[in-house]
Design a protein around this motif. Structure first.
Motif, PDB file in Angstrom:
ATOM      1  N   MET A 120       0.835  -1.191   0.000  1.00  0.00           N
ATOM      2  CA  MET A 120       0.000   0.000   0.000  1.00  0.00           C
ATOM      3  C   MET A 120       0.877   1.250   0.000  1.00  0.00           C
ATOM      4  SD  MET A 120      -3.246   0.724  -0.089  1.00  0.00           S
ATOM      5  CE  MET A 120      -4.385   2.087   0.166  1.00  0.00           C
ATOM      6  N   ASN A 121       1.972   1.223   0.745  1.00  0.00           N
ATOM      7  CA  ASN A 121       2.906   2.355   0.733  1.00  0.00           C
ATOM      8  C   ASN A 121       3.434   2.593  -0.679  1.00  0.00           C
ATOM      9  OD1 ASN A 121       2.550   2.476   3.461  1.00  0.00           O
ATOM     10  ND2 ASN A 121       4.556   1.661   4.001  1.00  0.00           N
ATOM     11  N   THR A 122       3.792   1.509  -1.353  1.00  0.00           N
ATOM     12  CA  THR A 122       4.295   1.623  -2.731  1.00  0.00           C
ATOM     13  C   THR A 122       3.220   2.182  -3.652  1.00  0.00           C
ATOM     14  OG1 THR A 122       5.775  -0.259  -2.381  1.00  0.00           O
ATOM     15  CG2 THR A 122       5.299   0.350  -4.657  1.00  0.00           C
ATOM     16  N   PHE A 123       1.981   1.738  -3.456  1.00  0.00           N
ATOM     17  CA  PHE A 123       0.867   2.229  -4.271  1.00  0.00           C
ATOM     18  C   PHE A 123       0.688   3.739  -4.112  1.00  0.00           C
ATOM     19  CE2 PHE A 123      -3.680   3.418  -4.112  1.00  0.00           C
ATOM     20  CZ  PHE A 123      -3.978   3.299  -5.463  1.00  0.00           C
ATOM     21  N   ILE A 124       0.693   4.228  -2.856  1.00  0.00           N
ATOM     22  CA  ILE A 124       0.522   5.661  -2.614  1.00  0.00           C
ATOM     23  C   ILE A 124       1.652   6.457  -3.268  1.00  0.00           C
ATOM     24  CG2 ILE A 124       0.498   7.464  -0.841  1.00  0.00           C
ATOM     25  CD1 ILE A 124      -2.061   5.878  -0.923  1.00  0.00           C
ATOM     26  N   SER A 125       2.893   6.026  -3.087  1.00  0.00           N
ATOM     27  CA  SER A 125       4.015   6.759  -3.691  1.00  0.00           C
ATOM     28  C   SER A 125       3.949   6.701  -5.205  1.00  0.00           C
ATOM     29  CB  SER A 125       5.351   6.219  -3.187  1.00  0.00           C
ATOM     30  OG  SER A 125       5.561   4.885  -3.598  1.00  0.00           O
ATOM     31  N   ASN A 126       3.483   5.574  -5.774  1.00  0.00           N
ATOM     32  CA  ASN A 126       3.355   5.467  -7.228  1.00  0.00           C
ATOM     33  C   ASN A 126       2.319   6.447  -7.771  1.00  0.00           C
ATOM     34  OD1 ASN A 126       5.290   3.488  -7.568  1.00  0.00           O
ATOM     35  ND2 ASN A 126       3.837   1.782  -7.531  1.00  0.00           N
ATOM     36  N   VAL A 127       1.229   6.655  -7.022  1.00  0.00           N
ATOM     37  CA  VAL A 127       0.214   7.625  -7.451  1.00  0.00           C
ATOM     38  C   VAL A 127       0.857   8.998  -7.649  1.00  0.00           C
ATOM     39  CG1 VAL A 127      -1.837   8.909  -6.753  1.00  0.00           C
ATOM     40  CG2 VAL A 127      -1.757   6.440  -6.408  1.00  0.00           C
ATOM     41  N   PHE A 128       1.695   9.416  -6.694  1.00  0.00           N
ATOM     42  CA  PHE A 128       2.295  10.743  -6.788  1.00  0.00           C
ATOM     43  C   PHE A 128       3.413  10.809  -7.816  1.00  0.00           C
ATOM     44  CE2 PHE A 128      -0.057  11.170  -2.912  1.00  0.00           C
ATOM     45  CZ  PHE A 128      -0.542  12.460  -3.029  1.00  0.00           C
ATOM     46  N   GLN A 129       4.118   9.714  -8.013  1.00  0.00           N
ATOM     47  CA  GLN A 129       5.126   9.722  -9.081  1.00  0.00           C
ATOM     48  C   GLN A 129       4.442   9.855 -10.441  1.00  0.00           C
ATOM     49  OE1 GLN A 129       8.054  10.136  -7.790  1.00  0.00           O
ATOM     50  NE2 GLN A 129       7.111   9.620  -5.823  1.00  0.00           N
ATOM     51  N   THR A 158      -5.082   4.669 -12.006  1.00  0.00           N
ATOM     52  CA  THR A 158      -5.210   3.370 -12.654  1.00  0.00           C
ATOM     53  C   THR A 158      -3.850   2.744 -12.920  1.00  0.00           C
ATOM     54  OG1 THR A 158      -7.264   4.105 -13.699  1.00  0.00           O
ATOM     55  CG2 THR A 158      -6.208   2.144 -14.616  1.00  0.00           C
ATOM     56  N   ASP A 159      -2.892   3.547 -13.400  1.00  0.00           N
ATOM     57  CA  ASP A 159      -1.542   3.014 -13.641  1.00  0.00           C
ATOM     58  C   ASP A 159      -0.923   2.514 -12.344  1.00  0.00           C
ATOM     59  OD1 ASP A 159      -1.883   3.642 -16.252  1.00  0.00           O
ATOM     60  OD2 ASP A 159      -0.460   5.316 -16.303  1.00  0.00           O
ATOM     61  N   SER A 160      -1.138   3.245 -11.255  1.00  0.00           N
ATOM     62  CA  SER A 160      -0.608   2.823  -9.958  1.00  0.00           C
ATOM     63  C   SER A 160      -1.304   1.550  -9.484  1.00  0.00           C
ATOM     64  CB  SER A 160      -0.805   3.933  -8.915  1.00  0.00           C
ATOM     65  OG  SER A 160      -0.172   5.127  -9.330  1.00  0.00           O
ATOM     66  N   PHE A 161      -2.605   1.452  -9.753  1.00  0.00           N
ATOM     67  CA  PHE A 161      -3.357   0.253  -9.387  1.00  0.00           C
ATOM     68  C   PHE A 161      -2.807  -0.959 -10.142  1.00  0.00           C
ATOM     69  CE2 PHE A 161      -7.051  -2.250  -8.282  1.00  0.00           C
ATOM     70  CZ  PHE A 161      -7.536  -1.649  -7.132  1.00  0.00           C
ATOM     71  N   ASN A 162      -2.479  -0.764 -11.416  1.00  0.00           N
ATOM     72  CA  ASN A 162      -1.949  -1.861 -12.231  1.00  0.00           C
ATOM     73  C   ASN A 162      -0.535  -2.248 -11.812  1.00  0.00           C
ATOM     74  OD1 ASN A 162      -4.316  -2.006 -13.718  1.00  0.00           O
ATOM     75  ND2 ASN A 162      -3.576  -0.628 -15.315  1.00  0.00           N
TER      76      ASN A 162
END
Length: 440
Positions: free
Chosen positions: A376-385, A398-402
Motif C-alpha cells: 500500500m505504501n508503494t501504491f501511494i508513492s506510485n500515485v504521486f510519481q 489506474t496506472d498505480s493500481f496496475n
C-alpha cells in the motif's frame, strides 16, 4: 477492444471535458488600522453556475455597498440563516438574466473591526475581525471575503462554498506588512496571487516579523521557540514525505498572534495560535485533512475537480495512517468504525449515484487489507510519481493500481477495482462536481 481499454478512452475524453477554468477572485482591499476599517471591491469570475439566484456568505460586520453583474447594478437580499456570525446574501437578477461561467459578479464592501487590546471587550468571540497587539487577523470562520455557496431545495441548507484562485491587491499605509493566503508577508500595495484553488484564505495585517525554517516558516514567533516547533513539524512533514515520496517546496506557516480573543485555527497551510505564548504541547500531533491535502496539492498542480477530489480522498487515508503510527488509541477507535463499514459501504453493489468522496476511507482500508501495508505504501508513492510526470488523476490512479504486485487477485479485490472504475466514471461525467471537505 477490451472493456478496460474502452473505459480508459472514455475517461480521457471526460477529463478533457471538465478541464474548465477555476473560479477566480480578483480583489482590491484598503485597510486602516487607525480607523479600524476594511473596504474592498471583489470581482468573481468562472463560477460554475447557470442560475438566476446565487448566494454568498459574508461577515456580519462587513456590509455590502453594491453588487453588479457584468457591470450592471443588481439587487440582493440578506438573511442570517445557518451562518454563524455572518450573513447570507442572495443575489437577485431579472427573469431574462442568467448568471453563467462567463458572467462577472462585482461586490463592493465596507467593514469595521475592533481593537481588542482591552480585556473588557473580549468576553466572547463572535467572528469579528480581531485587531490586537498590533495585528489584524481574519481567518476562515470570519468570512472576510465573499464565499459563493450552493444551496439545496431547503433554503436554509447551504452547501460548502466554492474555493477560488485569486489575485488580491492589499493596501494599508499604517501596516508594517500584510499576509494573505500563503507565502511571505508583503508591504502595502502588494498583490497576492495563487493559480491553484487550495482552500480558505487567512488575512494578517500589521506588525509581522517573518522567519524561515526547514520544515515551516514563522510569523511573530520568538527565536527561542522555533527549534521545538521545527521538531514537531519535522515529524508531520517527514511522515508525509516518507509515505508519498515527494517533497514539495511549499511550507507550513505558523503565526503567533497573541490576543485576549481566542480563536486558534488551522487553514490549509497556515496555523494561527492566539495564546499568550507558543505552546508546542498544544499543537495537534495528528495530521489534519487540510494540512495533508495542501502538502499533496503542492506536489503537483491539480487541474480538474477530479484531481482535487482524488487528493481529498488520499488526504483522508493518509491522516488515518498517521494516527496508526503516532496515536494508536485514536486510530483504533476510528479503525473499528471503518472496519465495521467495509463489508457494506466499501463493496456495495454497483450503484449509479455519487457520494461526497471519490474514494471512501473504507475502500482504502479494503485495498490495504488485500495487498498489505508495505504494498500500500508503494501504491501511494506510485500515485504521486505518476501525477508528477503529468498524468491526470484517473490515469495516475489506474496506472498505480496496475503496478500493484499481487500474485492472485481475490474476488474482493476484483470487485473493489470494478467499483472504483464506476466511481471515477460517474464523477468524470459531471463537469460541475465540487470537492466537499468532510470530517470522519
Amino acid at each position: 477492444m477490451s472493456r478496460t481499454l474502452l473505459f480508459f478512452l472514455f475517461i480521457m475524453c471526460a477529463n478533457l471535458s471538465i478541464g474548465q477554468a477555476l473560479s477566480h477572485l480578483d480583489g482590491t482591499m484598503n485597510i486602516s488600522l487607525e480607523d479600524e476599517t476594511i473596504d474592498a471591491t471583489y470581482t468573481l469570475s468562472n463560477l460554475p453556475v447557470d442560475t438566476q439566484t446565487l448566494s454568498f456568505r459574508l461577515n456580519e460586520f462587513i456590509k455590502v455597498k453594491s453588487i453588479s453583474l457584468n457591470g450592471e447594478r443588481i439587487a440582493s437580499s440578506k438573511v442570517p440563516q445557518n451562518c454563524t456570525d455572518c450573513l447570507i446574501y442572495t443575489v437577485l437578477v431579472g427573469c431574462e438574466v442568467v448568471i453563467t461561467p462567463q458572467s462577472t459578479l462585482t461586490i463592493v464592501t465596507e467593514g469595521k473591526f475592533k481593537n481588542f487590546d482591552s480585556e473588557g471587550g473580549a468576553k466572547r468571540y463572535k467572528g469579528q475581525l480581531v485587531y490586537s497587539n498590533g495585528v489584524l487577523r481574519a481567518t476562515n470562520s470570519d468570512k472576510w471575503y465573499p464565499e459563493i455557496v450552493n444551496k439545496s431545495s431547503n433554503i436554509s441548507d447551504y452547501m460548502d462554498p466554492f474555493i477560488y484562485t485569486y489575485s488580491i491587491t492589499a493596501n494599508c499605509e499604517d501596516c508594517d506588512k500584510i499576509y494573505i493566503g500563503k507565502g511571505q508577508p508583503q508591504p502595502s500595495g502588494s498583490k497576492f496571487t495563487n493559480a491553484q484553488a487550495e482552500g480558505d484564505l487567512v488575512l494578517l495585517a500589521g506588525n509581522l516579523k517573518y522567519q524561515t525554517g526547514k520544515y515551516a516558516n514563522y510569523i511573530n514567533v520568538p527565536q527561542e521557540a522555533i527549534p521545538a516547533l521545527e521538531a514537531k513539524f519535522a515529524k508531520t512533514r517527514g511522515f508525509l514525505e516518507e509515505l508519498t515520496q515527494v517533497a514539495p517546496n511549499n511550507k507550513v506557516v505558523y503565526a503567533q498572534v497573541s490576543s485576549p480573543v481566542y480563536g486558534n485555527e488551522s487553514t490549509y497551510n497556515t496555523i494561527i495560535n492566539t495564546g499568550a505564548q507558543v505552546d508546542v504541547k498544544k499543537i495537534d500531533d495528528a495530521i489534519e485533512e487540510g494540512d495533508a491535502y495542501f502538502y499533496m496539492a503542492s506536489a503537483f498542480k491539480p487541474e480538474s475537480q477530479l484531481d482535487r477530489m482524488l487528493l481529498q480522498s488520499l488526504a483522508k487515508y493518509v491522516k488515518l495512517r498517521y494516527l496508526k503510527k503516532y496515536s494508536v488509541d485514536q486510530y483504533n477507535n476510528l479503525n473499528s468504525f471503518l472496519e465495521g463499514n467495509t463489508s457494506n459501504s466499501g463493496l456495495a453493489s454497483e450503484r449509479r449515484e455519487l457520494s461526497a468522496l471519490l474514494i471512501s476511507p473504507e475502500q482504502f482500508k479494503i485495498l490495504e487489507n488485500e495487498i498489505g501495508e508495505a504494498e500500500m505504501n508503494t501504491f501511494i508513492s506510485n500515485v504521486f510519481q505518476n501525477l508528477r510526470v503529468g498524468k491526470r488523476s484517473m490515469q495516475a490512479f489506474t496506472d498505480s493500481f496496475n503496478q500493484i504486485q499481487l500474485a492472485n487477485k481475490s474476488e474482493r479485490f476484483a470487485q473493489l477495482e470494478k467499483n472504483l472504475q464506476t466511481q471515477f466514471e460517474l464523477r468524470s461525467t459531471i463537469p460541475d462536481a465540487r470537492e466537499v471537505i468532510t470530517e470522519y
